[in-house]
Design a protein around this motif. Structure first.
Motif, PDB file in Angstrom:
ATOM      1  N   ALA A  70       0.812  -1.217   0.000  1.00  0.00           N
ATOM      2  CA  ALA A  70       0.000   0.000   0.000  1.00  0.00           C
ATOM      3  C   ALA A  70       0.844   1.266   0.000  1.00  0.00           C
ATOM      4  N   THR A  71       1.797   1.345   0.933  1.00  0.00           N
ATOM      5  CA  THR A  71       2.581   2.573   1.032  1.00  0.00           C
ATOM      6  C   THR A  71       3.520   2.753  -0.159  1.00  0.00           C
ATOM      7  N   SER A  94       0.370  15.288  -2.822  1.00  0.00           N
ATOM      8  CA  SER A  94       1.472  15.955  -2.125  1.00  0.00           C
ATOM      9  C   SER A  94       1.706  15.353  -0.744  1.00  0.00           C
ATOM     10  N   SER A  95       0.708  14.618  -0.238  1.00  0.00           N
ATOM     11  CA  SER A  95       0.804  13.997   1.091  1.00  0.00           C
ATOM     12  C   SER A  95       0.828  12.481   0.961  1.00  0.00           C
ATOM     13  N   LYS A  96       1.781  11.849   1.625  1.00  0.00           N
ATOM     14  CA  LYS A  96       1.896  10.393   1.612  1.00  0.00           C
ATOM     15  C   LYS A  96       0.661   9.741   2.227  1.00  0.00           C
ATOM     16  N   ILE A  97       0.177  10.292   3.334  1.00  0.00           N
ATOM     17  CA  ILE A  97      -1.002   9.741   4.002  1.00  0.00           C
ATOM     18  C   ILE A  97      -2.251   9.930   3.140  1.00  0.00           C
ATOM     19  N   ALA A  98      -2.341  11.070   2.444  1.00  0.00           N
ATOM     20  CA  ALA A  98      -3.499  11.300   1.573  1.00  0.00           C
ATOM     21  C   ALA A  98      -3.542  10.273   0.450  1.00  0.00           C
ATOM     22  N   GLY A 154       4.950  -0.603   9.421  1.00  0.00           N
ATOM     23  CA  GLY A 154       5.817   0.122   8.503  1.00  0.00           C
ATOM     24  C   GLY A 154       5.744   1.626   8.685  1.00  0.00           C
ATOM     25  N   LEU A 155       4.551   2.141   9.026  1.00  0.00           N
ATOM     26  CA  LEU A 155       4.359   3.583   9.181  1.00  0.00           C
ATOM     27  C   LEU A 155       4.823   4.109  10.536  1.00  0.00           C
ATOM     28  N   VAL A 202      -9.367   3.292  10.522  1.00  0.00           N
ATOM     29  CA  VAL A 202      -8.355   3.340  11.588  1.00  0.00           C
ATOM     30  C   VAL A 202      -7.226   4.304  11.223  1.00  0.00           C
ATOM     31  N   THR A 203      -6.909   4.408   9.932  1.00  0.00           N
ATOM     32  CA  THR A 203      -5.901   5.387   9.512  1.00  0.00           C
ATOM     33  C   THR A 203      -6.416   6.805   9.722  1.00  0.00           C
TER      34      THR A 203
END
Length: 429
Positions: free
Chosen positions: A37-38, A48-52, A266-267, A387-388
């Motif tokens: 996923a990541t 621009s955002s990894k989490i987005a 991993g995060l 959950v994220t």
């Protein structure tokens, strides 16, 4: 089945092993998807955002899994009308083609928005075919099993979900070896999807030899329901609600913690990819081996719904401590947390097929099981996203996971107690 003799036991075991391998491959797909996923989220959902990017990527799980109730209706309809075996085989083959195809997709940087569209479409195809696989496996395993061994055979089948994560760990190690460092983001992630050809080929070869359900041949073949799902909604709508909520609860633990584990570690920890693989491996090895034993324990104790409820409450009580251990970043503590979670989840999960099968009649069993479980799991597919997101809201990923999974696990335990009286050891309707 006609009796509890050796022949029936051996046939049931063959079907259970086939279901185990097929279900293992199906779950391999989802776990591989979460594993990378990541890595590939920015390749299909640049931001621009990894989490987005990750949140958008996780939404494709939800989209794909909402094709599952539709697939459940389709495969359940024809499985109840023309037989279980053919639909079960087709569902596995279709799922396999869609999974391997993801490994060949061009990225957003190569073909633009079409890449995003294609990965979403393949997720929808996967969800549709997956619905027939799991529902068909539950149905066939229990229709082939002697009455006093349904829990055992169900446990063997359900252990396939753990096998899927084990396949994913192996695929990850192979991919890292063949594509180390930056090469993993270029083509290594593709290897993980291509690796699916191996478990798929094994599962299809074994499944081809499985015969048709004697229960269906004797009770339904000559006079099938015209529209099985309509009969389910008319006569057993309360059962559908109960089964859907219980499977939603269980699925939320699976997708919100177990399958999400590689992404979470991993995060939020400094564990290496190798260490994360071992934590996942420990969680699922105990699941794989415990599942048949706990399924059989429900045969011996002659209770299913009470065990499902108790385990829901126990998991709810232990979710927070388990997530705390994972979040420490300690390799040893993470393995311990994984072992505890794997055992508890396997115990509850192993009982589901027999519990569902014994509550419904043969003429609509495939439709009832396939629709209910896939609707429940479709709803639980929001878990990685939720959950994220909650982790961002609370500024604490541990709290985000704990709040959601404590509520859902306890809810499942309460609703399980509302199901009909157990029919352990009795002939199927």
């Amino acid at each position: 089945m006609a009796d509890n003799g050796e022949k029936d036991w051996k046939t049931a075991l063959k079907v259970a092993i086939s279901a185990n391998l097929g279900w293992g491959f199906e779950l391999f797909d989802l776990v591989v998807y979460l594993y990378v996923a990541t890595t590939i989220a920015p390749l299909f959902f640049p931001s621009s955002s990894k989490i987005a990017s990750l949140l958008l990527f996780l939404l494709t799980i939800v989209i794909g899994y909402f094709a599952r109730p539709l697939g459940g209706i389709f495969f359940g309809h024809y499985g109840d009308r023309i037989g279980r075996k053919r639909l079960w085989f087709v569902s596995l083959a279709g799922m396999g083609i869609a999974t391997v195809s993801i490994g060949f997709l061009p990225t957003y940087y190569q073909i633009g928005i079409l890449a995003t569209v294609l990965i979403i479409l393949l997720r929808i195809v996967q969800g549709f075919f997956l619905a027939g696989e799991w529902g068909g496996g539950m149905t066939l395993v229990n229709e082939f099993s002697p009455p006093n061994l349904r829990g055992l055979m169900s446990g063997i089948q359900q252990g396939g979900a753990a096998l899927g994560l084990i396949f994913a760990v192996i695929a990850n190690e192979v991919a890292l070896a063949l594509a180390p460092g930056d090469a993993f983001q270029t083509y290594g992630w593709r290897i993980m999807f291509w690796f699916g050809v191996v478990p798929l080929a094994i599962a299809l070869a074994i499944r081809w030899k499985v015969g048709e359900s004697v229960e269906w041949l004797n009770k339904v073949a000559n006079n099938p329901e015209k529209i099985p799902i309509a009969t389910v909604f008319k006569k057993w709508w309360k059962l559908v609600i109960i089964a859907t909520i219980v499977l939603f609860s269980s699925g939320s633990i699976y997708y919100g913690i177990i399958a999400y584990m590689p992404t979470f570690l991993g995060l939020y920890t400094r564990l290496s990819a190798y260490q994360i693989d071992n934590v996942v491996l420990a969680t699922n090895l105990i699941w794989l081996f415990v599942s048949p034993l706990t399924g059989y324990l429900s045969d011996v104790l002659k209770v299913r719904k009470l065990l499902i409820a108790i385990l829901g409450f126990v998991i709810g009580a232990l979710v927070y401590p388990i997530i705390i251990l994972l979040a420490t970043g300690s390799y040893v503590l993470s393995i311990i947390a994984g072992l505890v979670l794997g055992f508890l989840f396997a115990f509850q999960y192993s009982i589901f097929p027999a519990w569902l099968s014994e509550n419904i009649t043969t003429n609509v069993r495939y439709s009832y099981i396939a629709f209910s479980i896939n609707l429940g799991v479709a709803l639980s597919s929001f878990a990685p996203y939720i959950v994220t997101f909650l982790g961002l809201v609370f500024s604490n990923p541990v709290t985000g996971i704990a709040v959601f999974d404590i509520i859902t696990s306890i809810l499942g335990g309460v609703v399980a107690l509302m199901s009909p009286r157990d029919r352990v050891g009795l002939e199927l309707h």
